[in-house]
Design a protein around this motif. Structure first.
Motif, PDB file in Angstrom:
ATOM      1  N   VAL A   1       0.860  -1.185   0.000  1.00  0.00           N
ATOM      2  CA  VAL A   1       0.000   0.000   0.000  1.00  0.00           C
ATOM      3  C   VAL A   1       0.894   1.231   0.000  1.00  0.00           C
ATOM      4  O   VAL A   1       1.766   1.373   0.857  1.00  0.00           O
ATOM      5  CB  VAL A   1      -0.922   0.015   1.237  1.00  0.00           C
ATOM      6  CG1 VAL A   1      -1.711   1.323   1.285  1.00  0.00           C
ATOM      7  CG2 VAL A   1      -1.862  -1.172   1.205  1.00  0.00           C
ATOM      8  N   ILE A   2       0.726   2.068  -0.994  1.00  0.00           N
ATOM      9  CA  ILE A   2       1.522   3.290  -1.064  1.00  0.00           C
ATOM     10  C   ILE A   2       0.586   4.479  -0.802  1.00  0.00           C
ATOM     11  O   ILE A   2      -0.302   4.762  -1.605  1.00  0.00           O
ATOM     12  CB  ILE A   2       2.196   3.441  -2.438  1.00  0.00           C
ATOM     13  CG1 ILE A   2       3.037   2.204  -2.758  1.00  0.00           C
ATOM     14  CG2 ILE A   2       3.065   4.699  -2.471  1.00  0.00           C
ATOM     15  CD1 ILE A   2       3.530   2.147  -4.196  1.00  0.00           C
ATOM     16  N   PRO A   3       0.758   5.138   0.353  1.00  0.00           N
ATOM     17  CA  PRO A   3      -0.145   6.247   0.657  1.00  0.00           C
ATOM     18  C   PRO A   3       0.086   7.446  -0.252  1.00  0.00           C
ATOM     19  O   PRO A   3       1.177   7.597  -0.821  1.00  0.00           O
ATOM     20  CB  PRO A   3       0.180   6.594   2.114  1.00  0.00           C
ATOM     21  CG  PRO A   3       1.393   5.832   2.476  1.00  0.00           C
ATOM     22  CD  PRO A   3       1.778   4.921   1.372  1.00  0.00           C
TER      23      PRO A   3
ATOM     24  N   LEU B   1       7.231  10.335  -1.003  1.00  0.00           N
ATOM     25  CA  LEU B   1       8.343  10.248  -1.951  1.00  0.00           C
ATOM     26  C   LEU B   1       9.049   8.947  -1.606  1.00  0.00           C
ATOM     27  O   LEU B   1       9.774   8.869  -0.623  1.00  0.00           O
ATOM     28  CB  LEU B   1       9.256  11.470  -1.795  1.00  0.00           C
ATOM     29  CG  LEU B   1      10.540  11.564  -2.613  1.00  0.00           C
ATOM     30  CD1 LEU B   1      10.312  11.219  -4.063  1.00  0.00           C
ATOM     31  CD2 LEU B   1      11.138  12.943  -2.491  1.00  0.00           C
ATOM     32  N   MET B   2       8.765   7.926  -2.393  1.00  0.00           N
ATOM     33  CA  MET B   2       9.160   6.573  -2.003  1.00  0.00           C
ATOM     34  C   MET B   2      10.235   5.970  -2.891  1.00  0.00           C
ATOM     35  O   MET B   2      10.177   6.086  -4.116  1.00  0.00           O
ATOM     36  CB  MET B   2       7.928   5.655  -2.042  1.00  0.00           C
ATOM     37  CG  MET B   2       8.228   4.249  -1.549  1.00  0.00           C
ATOM     38  SD  MET B   2       6.807   3.161  -1.678  1.00  0.00           S
ATOM     39  CE  MET B   2       7.135   2.416  -3.257  1.00  0.00           C
TER      40      MET B   2
ATOM     41  N   ALA C   1       0.403  14.686 -13.660  1.00  0.00           N
ATOM     42  CA  ALA C   1      -0.229  13.517 -13.053  1.00  0.00           C
ATOM     43  C   ALA C   1      -0.280  13.660 -11.532  1.00  0.00           C
ATOM     44  O   ALA C   1       0.233  14.626 -10.974  1.00  0.00           O
ATOM     45  CB  ALA C   1       0.551  12.274 -13.444  1.00  0.00           C
ATOM     46  N   SER C   2      -0.910  12.687 -10.879  1.00  0.00           N
ATOM     47  CA  SER C   2      -0.923  12.669  -9.414  1.00  0.00           C
ATOM     48  C   SER C   2       0.136  11.716  -8.883  1.00  0.00           C
ATOM     49  O   SER C   2       0.625  11.871  -7.777  1.00  0.00           O
ATOM     50  CB  SER C   2      -2.283  12.204  -8.896  1.00  0.00           C
ATOM     51  OG  SER C   2      -3.302  12.979  -9.445  1.00  0.00           O
ATOM     52  N   ILE C   3       0.453  10.713  -9.695  1.00  0.00           N
ATOM     53  CA  ILE C   3       1.451   9.721  -9.294  1.00  0.00           C
ATOM     54  C   ILE C   3       2.554   9.695 -10.351  1.00  0.00           C
ATOM     55  O   ILE C   3       2.271   9.667 -11.544  1.00  0.00           O
ATOM     56  CB  ILE C   3       0.822   8.316  -9.179  1.00  0.00           C
ATOM     57  CG1 ILE C   3      -0.330   8.328  -8.176  1.00  0.00           C
ATOM     58  CG2 ILE C   3       1.865   7.281  -8.802  1.00  0.00           C
ATOM     59  CD1 ILE C   3      -1.104   7.029  -8.125  1.00  0.00           C
ATOM     60  N   TYR C   4       3.800   9.724  -9.895  1.00  0.00           N
ATOM     61  CA  TYR C   4       4.940   9.639 -10.819  1.00  0.00           C
ATOM     62  C   TYR C   4       5.721   8.371 -10.519  1.00  0.00           C
ATOM     63  O   TYR C   4       6.143   8.146  -9.389  1.00  0.00           O
ATOM     64  CB  TYR C   4       5.853  10.861 -10.662  1.00  0.00           C
ATOM     65  CG  TYR C   4       5.229  12.121 -11.190  1.00  0.00           C
ATOM     66  CD1 TYR C   4       4.313  12.827 -10.432  1.00  0.00           C
ATOM     67  CD2 TYR C   4       5.540  12.589 -12.463  1.00  0.00           C
ATOM     68  CE1 TYR C   4       3.721  13.976 -10.923  1.00  0.00           C
ATOM     69  CE2 TYR C   4       4.950  13.735 -12.970  1.00  0.00           C
ATOM     70  CZ  TYR C   4       4.037  14.422 -12.192  1.00  0.00           C
ATOM     71  OH  TYR C   4       3.442  15.549 -12.694  1.00  0.00           O
TER      72      TYR C   4
ATOM     73  N   LYS D   1       1.867  15.381  -4.664  1.00  0.00           N
ATOM     74  CA  LYS D   1       1.983  14.258  -5.603  1.00  0.00           C
ATOM     75  C   LYS D   1       2.637  13.060  -4.913  1.00  0.00           C
ATOM     76  O   LYS D   1       3.375  13.216  -3.940  1.00  0.00           O
ATOM     77  CB  LYS D   1       2.847  14.646  -6.802  1.00  0.00           C
ATOM     78  CG  LYS D   1       2.553  16.017  -7.358  1.00  0.00           C
ATOM     79  CD  LYS D   1       1.401  15.986  -8.315  1.00  0.00           C
ATOM     80  CE  LYS D   1       1.305  17.314  -9.051  1.00  0.00           C
ATOM     81  NZ  LYS D   1       0.083  17.420  -9.834  1.00  0.00           N
ATOM     82  N   THR D   2       2.384  11.903  -5.468  1.00  0.00           N
ATOM     83  CA  THR D   2       3.008  10.676  -4.970  1.00  0.00           C
ATOM     84  C   THR D   2       4.124  10.288  -5.931  1.00  0.00           C
ATOM     85  O   THR D   2       3.901  10.254  -7.144  1.00  0.00           O
ATOM     86  CB  THR D   2       1.977   9.541  -4.909  1.00  0.00           C
ATOM     87  OG1 THR D   2       0.827  10.024  -4.225  1.00  0.00           O
ATOM     88  CG2 THR D   2       2.537   8.322  -4.224  1.00  0.00           C
ATOM     89  N   LEU D   3       5.304  10.012  -5.375  1.00  0.00           N
ATOM     90  CA  LEU D   3       6.428   9.682  -6.260  1.00  0.00           C
ATOM     91  C   LEU D   3       7.016   8.338  -5.880  1.00  0.00           C
ATOM     92  O   LEU D   3       7.334   8.099  -4.711  1.00  0.00           O
ATOM     93  CB  LEU D   3       7.495  10.763  -6.170  1.00  0.00           C
ATOM     94  CG  LEU D   3       6.975  12.127  -6.623  1.00  0.00           C
ATOM     95  CD1 LEU D   3       6.995  13.102  -5.476  1.00  0.00           C
ATOM     96  CD2 LEU D   3       7.766  12.629  -7.793  1.00  0.00           C
ATOM     97  N   ILE D   4       7.140   7.484  -6.859  1.00  0.00           N
ATOM     98  CA  ILE D   4       7.660   6.133  -6.632  1.00  0.00           C
ATOM     99  C   ILE D   4       8.890   5.964  -7.517  1.00  0.00           C
ATOM    100  O   ILE D   4       8.790   6.048  -8.740  1.00  0.00           O
ATOM    101  CB  ILE D   4       6.587   5.076  -6.968  1.00  0.00           C
ATOM    102  CG1 ILE D   4       5.342   5.335  -6.109  1.00  0.00           C
ATOM    103  CG2 ILE D   4       7.122   3.673  -6.789  1.00  0.00           C
ATOM    104  CD1 ILE D   4       4.092   4.689  -6.633  1.00  0.00           C
ATOM    105  N   VAL D   5      10.039   5.761  -6.874  1.00  0.00           N
ATOM    106  CA  VAL D   5      11.301   5.824  -7.598  1.00  0.00           C
ATOM    107  C   VAL D   5      12.122   4.559  -7.366  1.00  0.00           C
ATOM    108  O   VAL D   5      12.417   4.220  -6.215  1.00  0.00           O
ATOM    109  CB  VAL D   5      12.131   7.051  -7.134  1.00  0.00           C
ATOM    110  CG1 VAL D   5      13.433   7.147  -7.903  1.00  0.00           C
ATOM    111  CG2 VAL D   5      11.317   8.326  -7.265  1.00  0.00           C
ATOM    112  N   VAL D   6      12.463   3.873  -8.444  1.00  0.00           N
ATOM    113  CA  VAL D   6      13.418   2.767  -8.317  1.00  0.00           C
ATOM    114  C   VAL D   6      14.782   3.384  -8.085  1.00  0.00           C
ATOM    115  O   VAL D   6      15.233   4.240  -8.845  1.00  0.00           O
ATOM    116  CB  VAL D   6      13.441   1.900  -9.589  1.00  0.00           C
ATOM    117  CG1 VAL D   6      14.578   0.889  -9.523  1.00  0.00           C
ATOM    118  CG2 VAL D   6      12.116   1.179  -9.766  1.00  0.00           C
TER     119      VAL D   6
END
Lengths: 248, 386
Positions: free
Chosen positions: A31-33, A37-38, A161-164, A193-198
């Motif tokens: 679950v990613i709230p 900045l993840m 966007a809302s999610i990157y 914004k929600t950010l998901i970064v490898v």
């Protein structure tokens, strides 16, 4: 008392992804709230890029589901922007930096409709934000690796966007570009914004991110960096006794 | 010019344009060889269609044959997906099999079918004006002209409508997917258009040469421009030029029209390959030479900056110290002097203020890895180059 909860930015349930029936992601629950900045960290072959592609629907999972703000991806197309790995495209393609950024606006245009002045203006602003305005007419193969990465970032920005979702945006870029990119990411988070970064560089996780997911085919742990970014989880993820100086 | 000559050239030109458009996208998608596969594998489709319709220009035949083309692509992708063989091998496995079925079908029915292997391989453009479209008593011109004209019109309409989508999915399939455009649909759309075009062009140029019409104009244009729209326009221009030039070459040499068209395309490619201003072999050679001289210049300037002692900077000692041939020393010295980067007094070289500034800035750019900024720097400092 019933309180209405806004659904999380991304909710993944029992997700399994396989290439030729060999699982690369196994029974992931995550679950990613909204508004984090993840970083997604894990060794090579842990399935980090695959996880991002599965969230985006680029690859079909063998089992499980992904929900974006409580709905399947197909219904939320405009809400998610993707920054692929630099190596995923052919930079000899006959086009300019501005044109690549404009491609980010195609989603809101839909089929057939052409980009116009409004899209061009938005793209120029995005180029300016990543410090690449001077290069707008440069053929993309004439850009350095860091500049190409900034172009990709600008292309994601213009999607509004809302999610990157970003696949190793710091790979092969110099320190200046890395700083510039992380500042833009932090600014986006401030906007909610929600950010998901490898991410590969474990040293910078506490400095750059506030949320982290450990991944190695299975999900190891996910939560706030200050709570779970520790040697125990690193060891579980990387399989060796890992020591990272965490200066909190 | 007779009417027949004009008609042949018109057909050839339309065929060339119709091939060049999907060709540009195939080349950019690194799928050039799939056009080779399609052009051969449609043969059984054409033969079967011919048995049914008895007319090489029938729309039914074109659709049947185009379907064989799309099936070829699906087969190639299926074999490739097993992971047992690579794409080129998969192509090599599929199309000869289908082509040979077509060859056998022709041979078995050679007596009552007006279709022979020569025509299949090289086309029969010279005979195209004989097969006319008659509406009532009115002669509407050669059938092939109408067929390829219709195909071209459809191709142009699709290109106009879906240019943005094709560009996006060709450049970045992943982004196309995430933005809600289906790359699979676009891929098969392109494959269908390519197949239909190949079938339409088949009659005119045959299975072998149609590949050249698809690939060569696009590959040539790719060397000349950084812009997809311009690449398409230039490809079409080369295609038309080769069609008409090839016709007249065939006329004077009394040779095959299709063969001559392909030869012209080959010559155009060779000329562009050699003389293209940016990416050509010859300009590349000179660029490399110039770069060598410029790097030598920088090494030389750096040497001057690092050494205050006069004997290190003596004109005659430079050759021994930096270990250069006589010619290169002379070129570098001249280039530096012409651009006022150095001054020579009593055979001792020293940097001018401008030279000092240039060396500092160049070094700064190199060490901070902003190599692209070097070009702008050189443009600012150099009045004379090379």
């Amino acid at each position: 008392m019933i309180t209405e909860h806004k659904p999380p930015a991304v909710q993944i349930d029992d997700l399994t992804v396989a290439y030729n029936y060999k699982p690369v992601l196994w029974d992931i629950d995550l679950v990613i709230p909204e508004g984090v900045l993840m970083a997604i960290v894990g060794p090579n072959g842990a399935g980090k890029s695959t996880l991002i592609k599965a969230i985006l629907g680029i690859i079909q999972p063998l089992a499980g589901s992904v929900q974006i703000f409580g709905k399947p991806y197909k219904k939320q197309v405009g809400k998610v922007a993707y920054v692929p790995q630099k190596g995923s495209v052919d930079w000899d393609f006959p086009t300019t930096a501005l044109d690549v950024v404009m491609m980010g606006t195609y989603g809101s245009l839909g089929w057939i409709k052409r980009p116009g002045q409004k899209e061009k203006k938005a793209s120029l602003e995005a180029l300016d934000k990543v410090g690449m305005l001077a290069f707008k007419n440069r053929q993309i193969s004439q850009l350095s690796g860091g500049q190409q990465q900034r172009i990709f970032l600008a292309r994601a920005l213009v999607q509004n966007a809302s999610i990157y979702l970003m696949d190793e945006p710091f790979q092969g870029v110099d320190a200046t570009t890395e700083k510039a990119i992380i500042n833009i990411l932090k600014e986006l988070r401030k906007e909610g914004k929600t950010l998901i970064v490898v991410h590969h560089d474990l040293q910078t996780v506490p400095e750059y991110f506030d949320w982290v997911t450990f991944l190695n085919v299975k999900g190891i742990a996910s939560g706030p960096v200050k709570d779970i970014f520790n040697d125990d989880n690193l060891t579980k993820t990387y399989g060796i006794n890992y020591k990272v100086a965490v200066n909190q | 010019m007779t009417n027949a000559q004009i008609e042949i050239q018109a057909i050839a030109a339309l065929v060339a344009v119709a091939c060049a458009i999907p060709g540009a996208f195939l080349v950019l998608r690194k799928m050039s060889m799939i056009s080779d596969a399609i052009s051969h594998a449609i043969l059984p489709g054409i033969v079967l269609g011919f048995f049914i319709t008895q007319d090489l220009n029938s729309p039914l035949l074109i659709l049947l044959a185009a379907l064989t083309g799309v099936i070829t692509v699906i087969l190639v992708e299926y074999i490739q997906k097993t992971g047992l063989v690579k794409e080129d091998t998969a192509i090599g496995l599929v199309f000869p099999a289908l082509f040979s079925i077509g060859v056998i079908l022709i041979a078995k029915n050679a007596n009552d079918v007006h279709l022979d292997i020569d025509a299949v391989l090289l086309g029969e453009l010279a005979f195209a004006p004989f097969d006319r479209l008659l509406i009532g008593e009115t002669d509407m011109g050669p059938k092939s002209l109408w067929v390829i004209g219709t195909i071209l019109l459809i191709t142009l309409t699709l290109l106009f409508l879906f240019f943005k989508e094709l560009k996006l999915s060709t450049f970045d399939k992943g982004l196309a997917t995430t933005l809600g455009f289906s790359p699979v649909l676009l891929h098969y759309g392109l494959m269908t258009v390519s197949s239909v075009t190949v079938v339409g062009a088949f009659d005119a140029v045959g299975a072998v040469l149609v590949v050249a019409l698809i690939i060569a104009p696009a590959a040539t244009a790719y060397l000349l421009t950084d812009n997809l729209k311009k690449m398409l326009i230039i490809s079409c221009g080369f295609g038309v030029f080769a069609a008409i030039g090839g016709y007249w070459m065939a006329h004077f040499l009394n040779a095959s029209i299709a063969g001559s068209m392909t030869t012209v395309l080959g010559i155009i490619f060779l000329l562009v390959y050699l003389f293209a201003p940016k990416q050509g072999v010859i300009s590349g050679f000179f660029q490399e030479k110039q770069q060598q001289v410029e790097v030598s210049l920088l090494i030389f300037l750096l040497h001057l900056q690092n050494h205050a002692e006069a004997e290190e900077r003596h004109v005659n000692h430079l050759r021994e110290h930096i270990n250069w041939q006589k010619v290169r020393s002379k070129t570098v010295l001249e280039l530096a002097t012409k651009n006022n980067l150095i001054q020579i007094s009593d055979d001792v070289v020293s940097l001018t203020d401008k030279g000092q500034e240039f060396t500092d800035e160049a070094l700064n750019y190199i060490t901070t890895n902003k190599a692209t900024a070097i070009e702008e720097l050189k443009n600012r400092f150099f009045l004379f180059r090379g």
